[in-house]
Design a protein around this motif. Structure first.
Motif, PDB file in Angstrom:
ATOM      1  N   GLU A 636       0.826  -1.211   0.000  1.00 22.33           N
ATOM      2  CA  GLU A 636       0.000   0.000   0.000  1.00 22.33           C
ATOM      3  C   GLU A 636       0.858   1.259   0.000  1.00 22.33           C
ATOM      4  OE1 GLU A 636      -3.168   0.072  -0.379  1.00 22.33           O
ATOM      5  OE2 GLU A 636      -3.419  -2.111  -0.332  1.00 22.33           O
ATOM      6  N   LEU A 637       1.974   1.223   0.724  1.00 22.24           N
ATOM      7  CA  LEU A 637       2.861   2.384   0.732  1.00 22.24           C
ATOM      8  C   LEU A 637       3.526   2.586  -0.621  1.00 22.24           C
ATOM      9  CD1 LEU A 637       4.621   2.028   4.218  1.00 22.24           C
ATOM     10  CD2 LEU A 637       2.794   3.609   3.583  1.00 22.24           C
ATOM     11  N   SER A 638       3.839   1.495  -1.322  1.00 22.36           N
ATOM     12  CA  SER A 638       4.473   1.633  -2.640  1.00 22.36           C
ATOM     13  C   SER A 638       3.532   2.270  -3.649  1.00 22.36           C
ATOM     14  CB  SER A 638       4.929   0.264  -3.146  1.00 22.36           C
ATOM     15  OG  SER A 638       3.813  -0.572  -3.427  1.00 22.36           O
ATOM     16  N   GLY A 639       2.243   2.086  -3.476  1.00 17.52           N
ATOM     17  CA  GLY A 639       1.301   2.703  -4.398  1.00 17.52           C
ATOM     18  C   GLY A 639       1.177   4.197  -4.243  1.00 17.52           C
ATOM     19  N   ALA A 640       1.672   4.733  -3.106  1.00 17.63           N
ATOM     20  CA  ALA A 640       1.551   6.168  -2.848  1.00 17.63           C
ATOM     21  C   ALA A 640       2.825   6.931  -3.166  1.00 17.63           C
ATOM     22  CB  ALA A 640       1.158   6.401  -1.388  1.00 17.63           C
ATOM     23  N   GLU A 641       3.859   6.268  -3.727  1.00 16.18           N
ATOM     24  CA  GLU A 641       5.112   6.953  -4.030  1.00 16.18           C
ATOM     25  C   GLU A 641       5.389   6.902  -5.523  1.00 16.18           C
ATOM     26  OE1 GLU A 641       8.239   4.977  -1.996  1.00 16.18           O
ATOM     27  OE2 GLU A 641       8.322   3.301  -3.396  1.00 16.18           O
ATOM     28  N   ASP A 642       6.363   7.690  -5.926  1.00 18.01           N
ATOM     29  CA  ASP A 642       6.750   7.739  -7.336  1.00 18.01           C
ATOM     30  C   ASP A 642       7.596   6.520  -7.694  1.00 18.01           C
ATOM     31  OD1 ASP A 642       5.461  10.171  -7.487  1.00 18.01           O
ATOM     32  OD2 ASP A 642       7.275  11.304  -6.983  1.00 18.01           O
ATOM     33  N   ALA A 643       7.896   6.426  -8.989  1.00 18.71           N
ATOM     34  CA  ALA A 643       8.675   5.285  -9.461  1.00 18.71           C
ATOM     35  C   ALA A 643      10.081   5.264  -8.889  1.00 18.71           C
ATOM     36  CB  ALA A 643       8.731   5.281 -10.993  1.00 18.71           C
ATOM     37  N   ASP A 644      10.608   6.442  -8.551  1.00 19.61           N
ATOM     38  CA  ASP A 644      11.943   6.510  -7.954  1.00 19.61           C
ATOM     39  C   ASP A 644      11.878   6.631  -6.445  1.00 19.61           C
ATOM     40  OD1 ASP A 644      10.779   8.967  -7.999  1.00 19.61           O
ATOM     41  OD2 ASP A 644      12.585  10.069  -8.572  1.00 19.61           O
ATOM     42  N   GLY A 645      10.792   6.181  -5.842  1.00 21.39           N
ATOM     43  CA  GLY A 645      10.644   6.256  -4.403  1.00 21.39           C
ATOM     44  C   GLY A 645      11.547   5.280  -3.689  1.00 21.39           C
ATOM     45  N   ALA A 646      11.473   5.352  -2.352  1.00 25.63           N
ATOM     46  CA  ALA A 646      12.391   4.552  -1.539  1.00 25.63           C
ATOM     47  C   ALA A 646      12.104   3.064  -1.667  1.00 25.63           C
ATOM     48  CB  ALA A 646      12.298   4.996  -0.069  1.00 25.63           C
ATOM     49  N   ILE A 647      10.838   2.687  -1.785  1.00 20.94           N
ATOM     50  CA  ILE A 647      10.503   1.261  -1.817  1.00 20.94           C
ATOM     51  C   ILE A 647      10.975   0.616  -3.108  1.00 20.94           C
ATOM     52  CG2 ILE A 647       8.586  -0.378  -1.800  1.00 20.94           C
ATOM     53  CD1 ILE A 647       7.073   1.511  -0.011  1.00 20.94           C
ATOM     54  N   ILE A 675       7.787  -8.602  -1.880  1.00 25.67           N
ATOM     55  CA  ILE A 675       7.931  -8.432  -3.339  1.00 25.67           C
ATOM     56  C   ILE A 675       6.596  -8.658  -4.025  1.00 25.67           C
ATOM     57  CG2 ILE A 675       9.069  -9.357  -5.391  1.00 25.67           C
ATOM     58  CD1 ILE A 675      11.442 -10.092  -3.547  1.00 25.67           C
ATOM     59  N   ALA A 676       5.868  -9.688  -3.623  1.00 25.59           N
ATOM     60  CA  ALA A 676       4.587  -9.999  -4.258  1.00 25.59           C
ATOM     61  C   ALA A 676       3.594  -8.848  -4.101  1.00 25.59           C
ATOM     62  CB  ALA A 676       4.020 -11.286  -3.660  1.00 25.59           C
ATOM     63  N   GLU A 677       3.530  -8.244  -2.921  1.00 31.43           N
ATOM     64  CA  GLU A 677       2.569  -7.164  -2.705  1.00 31.43           C
ATOM     65  C   GLU A 677       2.963  -5.897  -3.448  1.00 31.43           C
ATOM     66  OE1 GLU A 677      -0.302  -7.541  -1.348  1.00 31.43           O
ATOM     67  OE2 GLU A 677       0.152  -9.626  -0.903  1.00 31.43           O
ATOM     68  N   VAL A 678       4.253  -5.638  -3.571  1.00 28.23           N
ATOM     69  CA  VAL A 678       4.689  -4.487  -4.372  1.00 28.23           C
ATOM     70  C   VAL A 678       4.333  -4.708  -5.838  1.00 28.23           C
ATOM     71  CG1 VAL A 678       6.691  -3.173  -5.161  1.00 28.23           C
ATOM     72  CG2 VAL A 678       6.498  -3.829  -2.753  1.00 28.23           C
ATOM     73  N   VAL A 679       4.507  -5.922  -6.326  1.00 27.91           N
ATOM     74  CA  VAL A 679       4.125  -6.234  -7.709  1.00 27.91           C
ATOM     75  C   VAL A 679       2.621  -6.063  -7.899  1.00 27.91           C
ATOM     76  CG1 VAL A 679       3.981  -8.101  -9.397  1.00 27.91           C
ATOM     77  CG2 VAL A 679       6.092  -7.750  -8.094  1.00 27.91           C
ATOM     78  N   ARG A 680       1.856  -6.457  -6.909  1.00 29.12           N
ATOM     79  CA  ARG A 680       0.392  -6.347  -7.033  1.00 29.12           C
ATOM     80  C   ARG A 680      -0.071  -4.902  -7.117  1.00 29.12           C
ATOM     81  NH1 ARG A 680      -3.622  -5.297  -3.464  1.00 29.12           N
ATOM     82  NH2 ARG A 680      -2.112  -5.231  -1.736  1.00 29.12           N
ATOM     83  N   VAL A 681       0.521  -4.019  -6.319  1.00 30.95           N
ATOM     84  CA  VAL A 681       0.032  -2.642  -6.229  1.00 30.95           C
ATOM     85  C   VAL A 681       0.702  -1.748  -7.262  1.00 30.95           C
ATOM     86  CG1 VAL A 681      -0.209  -0.645  -4.710  1.00 30.95           C
ATOM     87  CG2 VAL A 681      -0.467  -2.953  -3.782  1.00 30.95           C
ATOM     88  N   SER A 682       1.999  -1.936  -7.502  1.00 34.29           N
ATOM     89  CA  SER A 682       2.741  -0.985  -8.343  1.00 34.29           C
ATOM     90  C   SER A 682       3.485  -1.688  -9.465  1.00 34.29           C
ATOM     91  CB  SER A 682       3.728  -0.192  -7.484  1.00 34.29           C
ATOM     92  OG  SER A 682       3.086   0.410  -6.387  1.00 34.29           O
ATOM     93  N   PRO A 683       2.810  -2.429 -10.354  1.00 36.87           N
ATOM     94  CA  PRO A 683       3.548  -3.108 -11.433  1.00 36.87           C
ATOM     95  C   PRO A 683       4.075  -2.145 -12.486  1.00 36.87           C
ATOM     96  CG  PRO A 683       1.196  -3.410 -11.720  1.00 36.87           C
ATOM     97  CD  PRO A 683       1.368  -2.715 -10.415  1.00 36.87           C
ATOM     98  N   GLU A 684       3.368  -1.025 -12.695  1.00 32.07           N
ATOM     99  CA  GLU A 684       3.789  -0.089 -13.736  1.00 32.07           C
ATOM    100  C   GLU A 684       5.022   0.705 -13.342  1.00 32.07           C
ATOM    101  OE1 GLU A 684       1.280   1.972 -10.802  1.00 32.07           O
ATOM    102  OE2 GLU A 684       1.128   0.083 -11.934  1.00 32.07           O
ATOM    103  N   LYS A 685       5.395   0.719 -12.062  1.00 32.60           N
ATOM    104  CA  LYS A 685       6.552   1.474 -11.601  1.00 32.60           C
ATOM    105  C   LYS A 685       7.832   0.659 -11.643  1.00 32.60           C
ATOM    106  CE  LYS A 685       3.593   4.113  -8.466  1.00 32.60           C
ATOM    107  NZ  LYS A 685       3.334   4.502  -7.051  1.00 32.60           N
ATOM    108  N   LEU A 686       7.753  -0.613 -11.976  1.00 26.31           N
ATOM    109  CA  LEU A 686       8.924  -1.478 -11.983  1.00 26.31           C
ATOM    110  C   LEU A 686       9.672  -1.331 -13.293  1.00 26.31           C
ATOM    111  CD1 LEU A 686       7.333  -4.718 -10.484  1.00 26.31           C
ATOM    112  CD2 LEU A 686       8.492  -2.859  -9.270  1.00 26.31           C
TER     113      LEU A 686
END
Length: 798
Positions: A636-647, A675-686
């Protein structure tokens, strides 16, 4: 105005309750969380003593006063209902302060009128009889199911009232008529000789009453009617008190308070009774070969602590050496008995205070004028390190006596005791003694406390150290120059947790760390905490949102709220307090997934600290549920940051390395879930490189044989979750087949889009689908249908 916290010091666990908030949290509450939410409702008593309760109690007590024992025998007095009403306010005894004088007066009237009816029998017991024979009379045991007498019922009401409001609060509302002094004492002795053990409430109430009457401003010899021919009234009082101190129970606790007030009366200051009593206590404390002697030792230590508390320093100074020698006996210092250790620490700290003259040291920190309104408007309060009005003692009196060193050593050692109440008492003693020392001596005490925060110290040492730091801070004994040592240790205590098998320890340490932050907010000016405000606020919010225990989450929120009201320099403090309160943090899932996300949106500093805390602490937690919640919160936190965010930029590559480590299976499980949850929320930022690493993660885990062994099941579950999230997001996979040889066996794994049916490798021959033959299951079905006989070369053939 910021709502003030309600500090509940019960086992050192405190929390705040905001009256402006309710269970409905402004749309942040998930209806699905109702089943998981703990009961956070207030007791049935509410915020005041209910009028219907007051009228009912007064009605029954007035009927008891007028009807007496006859009404009780007829069954007209419902004492049980009164007890139930009073016990309903057990957690909020302060609500009875307004009705306490009226209740106490009626209870005493009911008891006194009934006790006067036995006056002739009571006085007949005294004369030439030996006091020991009077107190050692044996009474036949009564059946526990026998109905209580009228006098016993009234005494039980008095005990329940004392239990709810506290014995000291009740004592101040009991009558102190000098005419009642002597007969009340004689009735106490008669009750000891003629009442069964189960009627101890009668003796408890009489001793409690005597504790107040003994303060009458008259010489005790002037009210002695010489009912006993050989002993004076004072000697009888001391004998009865000693008899109570040797026996376990509540009567012993009140007996210690009674004898302490008796021996510190002005008319007994130069009498031989105090030295004789101290010798009696020393004799009891020197016993080591009797297990039952512990009961008398607890009473003796409690009485000594009371004498040192109520007595005047000038009158006790000649007896301090005897007391010090007694309290530093080795078998007392090494005891594991909680009551014995607690009373020993109380007596030792008061002994140390008697060695030092009362004074206000000029070197202590003083914040000066403080205003909550000024904090809200951004004004800075002045801070001082001295006071012109404080009077220092002469130079020769400022040196601490040599007898104080072993006393401070006992208190510092007690900070590591196994019992919380002992550590808490020792922490208060350290603070009180340090407040009377010179700055060099006080600095030595502070350094000794900081030495408890070492890696080799267990959780008890950390907890006692935090309590001591809080007590020192509350008294202004920690100067701002020491903050660079103290605050990092405090923030480390906020996340202290040590796993031991299937459980962990450290909840009390984290709670005490919140107490230290709370004490800093109340003691220091905002300018002195400004350089540490960012780290303190982020650490407190991380504990409030991500701690496993509900008590610690609420304690951290209470400390954060106190810092907002007192300091006012925490970023977005007012807005956060309205979101993270007593009720919203009660549910763990809501705190992780909703409250933390809302707080992180206010400031990028909170966001980055939360992400770092989750990756370094919660994804490696021993509890599987915490790791799952931490992974979801990280997503959830990864979805609120930019692609170059800390996560994405910092923590995701780190998780990819941890997932392939050879350490604990819990650590790898949490990393794969994150890793799985970051992929679920923010796949376009990878990035493409990160995607390639994620895709190659599964065959690499299999190649490292991490699916096997301890924790392999959790790893497989996490990898399945990763495959699920990859499928949900539609991430493009390459058409590659990885081939590897393990112990001479060739294996393959296909990654990529679905192959045609005829190109799919079968289970028997994954590399040669065209030579594999029919599917094994289909071949089995065909064999069973044809029912072919066994081959002649088969082991099953005849």
């Amino acid at each position: 105005m910021v709502p003030c916290p309600l500090l509940l010091c019960i086992g050192l666990s405190y929390s705040f309750c905001s009256p402006a908030r309710c269970k409905h949290t402004g749309g942040m509450k998930d209806p699905k969380d109702d089943a998981e939410e703990e009961d956070v409702s207030l007791p049935a008593s509410g915020s005041h003593f209910k009028p219907e309760h007051k009228s009912e109690v007064l009605r029954i007590l007035n009927e008891a006063k007028t009807g007496g024992e006859e009404a009780h025998a007829a069954g007209k007095l419902d004492f049980k209902k009164v007890r139930d009403i009073l016990e309903e306010y057990q957690e909020q005894g302060v609500l009875l302060r307004t009705v306490l004088p009226e209740f106490a007066g009626l209870i005493v009237d009911c008891f006194w009128e009934r006790a006067l009816q036995d006056k002739d029998q009571v006085l007949q017991h005294f004369g030439n009889a030996d006091i020991a024979s009077l107190l050692s009379c044996k009474v036949e045991a009564e059946d526990e199911d026998d109905p209580k007498t009228y006098l016993h019922e009234v005494a039980v009401l008095a005990y329940v009232l004392a239990k709810v409001v506290g014995p000291k609060n009740l004592i101040s509302h009991l009558p102190h008529d000098v005419r009642q002094f002597e007969y009340a004492f004689y009735y106490l002795m008669w009750s000891m000789a003629n009442h069964a053990a189960r009627t101890w409430e009668i003796r408890y109430f009489l001793m409690l009453w005597m504790t107040n009457i003994v303060l009458v401003p008259f010489d005790i010899s002037s009210i002695d009617s010489n009912q006993h021919d050989t002993l004076s009234l004072t000697q009888l009082l001391i004998e009865v008190a000693q008899h109570c101190l040797e026996r376990p129970g509540k009567v012993r606790d009140v007996g210690a308070l009674f004898v302490a007030r008796l021996l510190t009366r002005p008319d007994l200051s130069n009498s031989p009774h105090l030295p004789a009593f101290l010798k009696w206590c020393t004799k009891r404390l020197e016993v080591t070969d009797d297990d039952t002697a512990t009961f008398g030792q607890v009473g003796a230590l409690s009485a000594i602590a009371g004498v040192l508390k109520f007595g005047k320093r000038d009158e006790l100074i000649n007896h301090l050496d005897l007391i010090s020698t007694t309290l530093t006996l080795n078998h007392l210092l090494e005891t594991k008995n909680m009551l014995l250790s607690k009373n020993l620490v109380k007596a030792v700290q008061r002994l140390g205070l008697c060695y030092l003259k009362p004074r206000v040291v000029t070197w202590r920190y003083q914040r000066g004028m403080r205003s909550l309104l000024d904090n809200l408007h951004g004004k800075q309060a002045r801070s001082e390190t001295g006071s012109a009005g404080a009077q220092e003692a002469p130079l020769m009196d400022e040196f601490a006596p040599l007898e104080l060193e072993p006393i401070v050593g006992v208190l510092l050692e007690a900070l590591k005791n196994q019992d919380t109440i002992v550590r808490w008492s020792a922490a208060k003693g350290v603070g009180r003694i340090a407040a009377r020392l010179d700055k060099p001596d006080a600095d030595d005490v502070v350094n000794a406390v900081l030495a408890l925060f070492e890696l080799y110290e267990d959780s008890n040492g950390w907890h006692g150290g935090c309590l001591a730091l809080a007590e020192l801070a509350r008294r202004g004994l920690l100067l701002p120059a020491l903050f660079e040592k103290i605050i990092p240790v405090t923030l480390q205590a906020l996340r202290y947790e040590v796993c031991k098998g299937t459980f962990s320890v450290g909840r009390h340490v984290r709670d005490a760390g919140c107490y230290v932050c709370w004490a800093f907010a109340r003691a220091y000016a905002p300018a002195d905490i400004a350089s540490y405000a960012e780290s303190m606020s982020a650490s407190l919010l991380a504990a409030a949102c991500f701690d496993k225990e509900i008590s610690v989450r609420r304690a951290a929120a209470a400390a954060f709220q106190e810092c907002i009201g007192r300091l006012g320099n925490f970023p977005h403090g007012i807005d956060i307090v309205t979101k993270a309160d007593y009720f919203t943090l009660s549910n763990r899932k809501r705190a992780y997934l909703q409250i933390a996300t809302v707080i992180a949106a206010y400031d990028v500093r909170y966001h980055n600290h939360f992400a770092k805390f989750l990756v370094e602490n919660r994804l490696a937690h021993y509890d599987k549920e915490i790791r799952q919640l931490a992974a979801e919160a990280l997503g959830e936190l990864s979805g609120a940051e930019d692609a170059d965010g800390a996560i994405i930029a910092q923590h995701l590559p780190k998780l990819l390395k941890v997932a392939l480590s050879t350490g604990s299976g819990d650590v790898r499980h949490g990393a794969v879930l994150g890793i799985a949850e970051v992929v679920r929320v923010s796949p376009e930022k990878l990035t493409a490189e990160v995607k390639e690493d994620i895709i190659q993660l599964m065959p690499r885990i299999e190649g490292a044989r991490l699916y096997r062994g301890r924790g392999g099941e959790y790893i497989r579950m996490a990898v399945l979750r990763l495959i699920e999230t990859i499928s949900m997001t539609g991430m493009e996979l390459p058409n590659t087949v990885e081939v590897k040889t393990v112990k001479g066996v060739t294996q393959a794994k296909t990654l990529g889009r679905a192959h045609r049916k005829e190109d799919r490798p079968c289970r028997r021959h994954p590399l040669r689908p065209e030579e594999a033959g029919p599917h094994p299951l289909r071949r089995g079905v065909k064999r069973r249908a044809q029912k072919q006989p066994p081959s002649p070369t088969s082991p099953c053939s005849p």
